[in-house]
Design a protein around this motif. Structure first.
Motif: not given
Length: 125
Positions: A75-103
């Motif tokens: 799980v390389t650093a560039p892959q981690q960055k892409r996963i984090i960016q995808c997670a941000q995209h997911f949160l934009l589509k699901h604002p009801d989950l934005q107050n949850a903790g995240m890991q």
């Protein structure tokens, strides 16, 4: 020959992701998405743990052997960055989950292993 090998690898990968998903459900994780795609990336599994109010983004890594290192090492650093960016995209589509903790967790499977090793908070923002 290479096409056959690629198809076999995809099938094994899909099977290991399904095993990981089944194990997560047994652990009480509600799975929200499988193979969530966004521009430039993908998240293998997205789950929610109601007990801890945590949104968890899972990367599943499988290797036939540890000859070249532990699966988590892939799980390389560039892959981690892409996963984090995808997670941000997911949160934009699901604002009801934005107050949850995240890991971000990594689930690894080696050879014939069917129960994954879970590395919690494997990387972060």
């Amino acid at each position: 020959m290479k096409v056959l090998q690629r198809l076999k690898s995809k099938l094994i990968g899909r099977t290991k992701e399904q095993q990981a998903a089944a194990w997560l459900r047994q652990q009480g994780i509600e799975l929200l998405e499988h193979n969530y795609h966004c521009r430039g990336g993908e998240i293998d599994l997205i789950g929610f743990d109601r007990r801890s109010n945590q949104l968890i983004f899972f990367e599943v890594k499988y290797r036939q052997s540890s000859d070249y290192g532990h699966p988590a090492e892939f799980v390389t650093a560039p892959q981690q960055k892409r996963i984090i960016q995808c997670a941000q995209h997911f949160l934009l589509k699901h604002p009801d989950l934005q107050n949850a903790g995240m890991q971000f967790d990594v689930l690894t499977l080696l050879d014939e292993q069917t129960v994954p090793e879970r590395i919690e908070n494997a990387f972060g923002q």
